[in-house]
Every structure is written in structure tokens, then in C-alpha cells.
Write a protein that holds these residues in place. Structure first.
Motif, short mmCIF file in Angstrom:
data_model
loop_
_atom_site.label_atom_id
_atom_site.label_comp_id
_atom_site.label_asym_id
_atom_site.label_seq_id
_atom_site.Cartn_x
_atom_site.Cartn_y
_atom_site.Cartn_z
N HIS A 1 -8.81 -0.36 -0.72
CA HIS A 1 -7.95 -1.48 -0.39
C HIS A 1 -8.59 -2.34 0.69
O HIS A 1 -9.07 -1.81 1.70
N TYR B 1 -7.98 -2.83 -11.01
CA TYR B 1 -7.69 -3.48 -9.74
C TYR B 1 -6.42 -4.32 -9.82
O TYR B 1 -5.93 -4.69 -10.89
N SER C 1 0.83 -1.21 0.00
CA SER C 1 0.00 0.00 0.00
C SER C 1 0.86 1.25 0.00
O SER C 1 0.53 2.26 -0.65
N TRP D 1 -6.47 -4.36 -4.18
CA TRP D 1 -6.42 -2.91 -4.34
C TRP D 1 -7.20 -2.53 -5.60
O TRP D 1 -7.18 -3.28 -6.59
#
Length: 435
Positions: free
Chosen positions: A370, A409, A353, A375
């Protein structure tokens, strides 16, 4: 040695590819894959592609994982398959026991794919109420924008127009309630407050229609085909309370989100609830072999346990509980146990992240979200062909991405490292810059 073009042309002549308008491959070539290594796919010309979507969300521990390979090879020397009606075998018993231990749900009923699991759960819920004499409980509820498969029963509770509309005359009617996907919240409304508001809409429906409702089916925490629509776990808590109050089953479709995808082994755990039916597939074999399973409670099982054959659950698949697939699934569970995958993924997800922060800050990125090892973002673009363009641009840079509309994604195998995630980030940034 054959080349990409050889296999591309042969495939076009012989294979009808899924979820595809085949005419598009006149201009957008198929991608023939020769082998896989870890998080990478390699074509016949030696080009490498980072599998950022886990080959349709099935691969957990990389392609050609040595432990899963060895487990299947050993099983091949013992038993490949046997009819499960009237017979049993070691892998299916062991897998059922271990899934029961993980979930607190009892007997396991096996199918071959995710849509099969949905069909099983829907039929089992309906038949349960029938066996109890509540024959009017035949209706089903799902969330708006939900996806539960494309066979006719599963499609009846799916709310994706592209898949559903053509076949609408063949489908049983169901009711869709508000989706708790937080992208749909009002400005200034928190994710939790929006989830509570959506739960109230479910409550309003059940108050009137519970006597004719068999089950509510949901994708816990993440609605996959909705573009990875994510929501607060309080919705699941409220749904469980409402289903208990009104005698309605709760079906958790964890076909896509089970086995660690959301940061816990199963997504519903984050709400502290237990469903009446749990549907699992995709990652259950690590992306190796087709397998699905529906786990349910002893209460449901006992409602079918009777001398009357018609009260039994008369549903079957030829390859139900296939020994090779069950052995692959056992190897997957061994890896989770021995390598402390859930905890390792929490550390990995935080690291990844941080690497993705430039995407989050990009002006073309909207609703960056997330959950666990998933994600997603929505791309601000006016291009109607964004998904196709993004796919081609990413492949040219060695990354496999398959956007859903304008939702992009990243759902990689758990074996990706920081360097590979950095490649995804740089590729995504170049695509956003081009918009």
C-alpha cells in the motif's frame, strides 16, 4: 433505445481498441458504457460497475464531476483552442504558474499524453547536453520492469517485454539497473536496505558510464506496469545524489503517480528531492481531456535560450496547451486546494486499509502492499488466465478490476466511500476463494 449489444457490435466493426488482441473479443465481450456517476460506470442496459482502477488511472474526483464540468463549460464560451507557437492564452499561463508554485520547477512544456511527456523529457535532456557541448551524453538509464510509454522513444526506456520485444529493432538501446521494488529483496532484507543495494548498482554503472549518460528516468515510489511494484524513498535520495555527482539528469515520470496517488501531491516529495524534469499526465485533468506537461529547471531552460534557432527546443503538438484541457486541470487544482484533498486522503487511506485487512490475511494473497491511494497484492494461483478470469468475475459482481498478470490492484477515484470499498473487498475475497 440502443442496447449493450448494439454498441458492442458496432465497436467491433469500427474501433481498433488499445492494448488488446482484438480476437479475444470473440469470446470476451466489450463493455459499452453509457454514462458515469461518481466512482461508477453505467452501461446501456443499466448495469453499474465500480471503477476501482480510475479508468486506467486517470480519474481523480469521479465521473461527471460538477466542478470540472462547469469549468469546461465556461471555457467553451470563451476559447476552445489556439496555436501555442507565437500565441498564448489565459488557462495555459495560469496552469503553468500554479504548477511551478507546487513543484518549484519553472517553465512548463505541454504535450498530449504520457508517452509524449516522456519523449519531451528525453529529447530535452539530450539537447541540453548538446547545447553545452557535451555531445557524447546520449545514453539513458531506467529501472528494470519500468514502463514509460509506447512511442518509440518512450519504449526505448520501457522494460516490459510484452510491449517492447516486438519493436526492439526500431528502438534506441538504453540500460536498465536493478529495480528497488521490495518484492525482489532477499529474505530478511528490509525494504530500505534493498533500496540502498539497488542504488549501489546504479552508482556502479554511473561510475563507469556517466560521461555517455544523459539521464536516469524513474517512476517514483511505484512502478505501475510492474504490478504496482513499490519501493522505499531512500532510493530516490540516492539517485538524486548520484545524478548530481556525475552530471546526469533525473527525470521523474509521475504520469501515473502524480496528483496525490502516493499520499503526497507528487511522489518525489516523500524523498525530499527535486527532479530535473517532472513528467505529468493522467490525473492532471481529472480524467477529462488529454494533456501532459514536462516541468524543468530554469538552468535547463536557459541552455535553450539563444539567438540560434537550432539551439531552441523544436518540438510541438498541434493541441499543445489546449485551453479546455488546461481549464479542466485548473479545476482539479482548485479541488485539491479547496477540499484539502491530500489530508483527507490520508484519513481515507487509513480507513480503507483497515477495511482491506481480510484481503491481507487471505492465504492466496502475497506481498500485500500500500502507498497512498494505491493498494496491491500478488495472487497465489496456477491459472495462466487469472487476469481474464478475475476481470470477468469482478464485472459479474459490479466491480471493474484489471489485474496485471497475477498482480491485483485497487486504484480508485478519491470519491469512493467505505461502502464502495467494502464491495471491492468482498469481490476480491470471493475471487481469492475461487483460486
Amino acid at each position: 433505445m440502443t442496447s449493450n449489444n448494439d454498441w458492442l457490435n458496432r465497436s467491433k466493426q469500427a474501433v481498433w481498441h488499445p492494448c488488446t488482441q482484438m480476437k479475444r473479443h470473440e469470446t470476451l465481450p466489450l463493455v459499452p458504457i453509457a454514462k458515469g456517476e461518481g466512482a461508477w460506470l453505467i452501461d446501456f442496459d443499466g448495469n453499474r460497475y465500480l471503477d476501482a482502477v480510475s479508468s486506467w488511472w486517470v480519474n481523480l474526483f469521479g465521473h461527471c464531476n460538477p466542478r470540472i464540468n462547469d469549468a469546461i463549460k465556461q471555457q467553451l464560451d470563451t476559447l476552445e483552442h489556439v496555436i501555442l507557437a507565437g500565441f498564448t492564452q489565459q488557462p495555459v499561463v495560469e496552469l503553468s504558474e500554479r504548477l511551478a508554485e507546487l513543484t518549484g520547477l519553472g517553465h512548463a512544456f505541454y504535450g498530449s499524453d504520457g508517452a509524449s511527456a516522456t519523449e519531451i523529457a528525453l529529447k530535452m535532456s539530450f539537447h541540453y547536453w548538446r547545447n553545452l557541448g557535451l555531445t557524447e551524453k546520449t545514453g539513458f538509464i531506467s529501472l528494470k520492469n519500468s514502463y514509460h510509454g509506447e512511442t518509440l522513444g518512450a519504449l526505448s526506456v520501457t522494460d516490459v517485454a510484452l510491449f517492447r520485444d516486438t519493436y526492439a529493432p526500431l528502438l534506441r538501446q538504453s540500460h536498465q539497473v536493478m529495480s528497488p521494488d521490495w518484492r525482489l529483496a532477499e529474505p530478511g532484507e528490509s525494504r530500505e536496505d534493498y533500496a540502498e543495494r539497488c542504488a549501489q548498482s546504479l552508482a556502479d554503472y554511473l561510475e563507469v558510464h556517466h560521461a555517455h549518460t544523459a539521464a536516469l528516468i524513474v517512476e517514483p515510489l511505484v512502478q505501475g506496469a510492474a504490478g504496482m511494484g513499490m519501493y522505499h524513498p531512500v532510493y530516490l535520495q540516492r539517485a538524486r545524489e548520484l545524478c548530481d555527482r556525475y552530471q546526469v539528469h533525473l527525470i521523474a515520470d509521475e504520469i501515473a503517480v502524480g496528483f496525490g496517488r502516493t499520499g503526497t501531491m507528487f511522489a518525489h516529495e516523500q524523498a525530499g528531492i527535486k527532479p530535473d524534469f517532472l513528467c505529468l499526465s493522467k490525473g492532471i485533468t481529472g480524467g477529462y481531456l488529454p494533456l501532459s506537461v514536462v516541468l524543468t529547471t530554469d538552468v535547463v531552460y536557459q541552455a535553450f535560450y539563444h539567438v540560434d534557432v537550432t539551439r531552441g527546443f523544436l518540438h510541438s503538438h498541434s493541441y499543445t496547451g489546449n485551453a479546455l484541457a488546461c481549464r479542466a486541470a485548473l479545476a482539479v487544482l482548485d479541488i485539491f486546494r479547496d477540499e484539502d484533498v491530500i489530508e483527507s486522503n490520508r484519513t481515507r487511506a487509513a480507513w480503507f486499509s483497515a477495511l482491506m485487512e481480510p484481503i491481507y490475511r487471505h492465504p492466496k494473497a502475497q506481498y500485500f502492499r500500500h502507498t497512498g491511494m494505491i493498494w496491491a497484492l500478488d495472487v497465489v494461483t496456477e491459472r495462466p488466465d487469472f487476469a481474464n478470469r478475475c476481470f470477468q468475475q469482478a464485472m459479474a459482481q459490479g466491480v471493474l478490476l484489471r489485474p496485471m498478470g497475477k498482480s491485483l490492484y485497487f486504484m480508485p477515484p478519491y470519491v469512493v466511500d467505505g461502502e464502495e470499498v467494502s464491495l471491492f473487498v468482498s469481490t476480491t475475497l470471493s475471487i481469492l476463494d475461487a483460486e
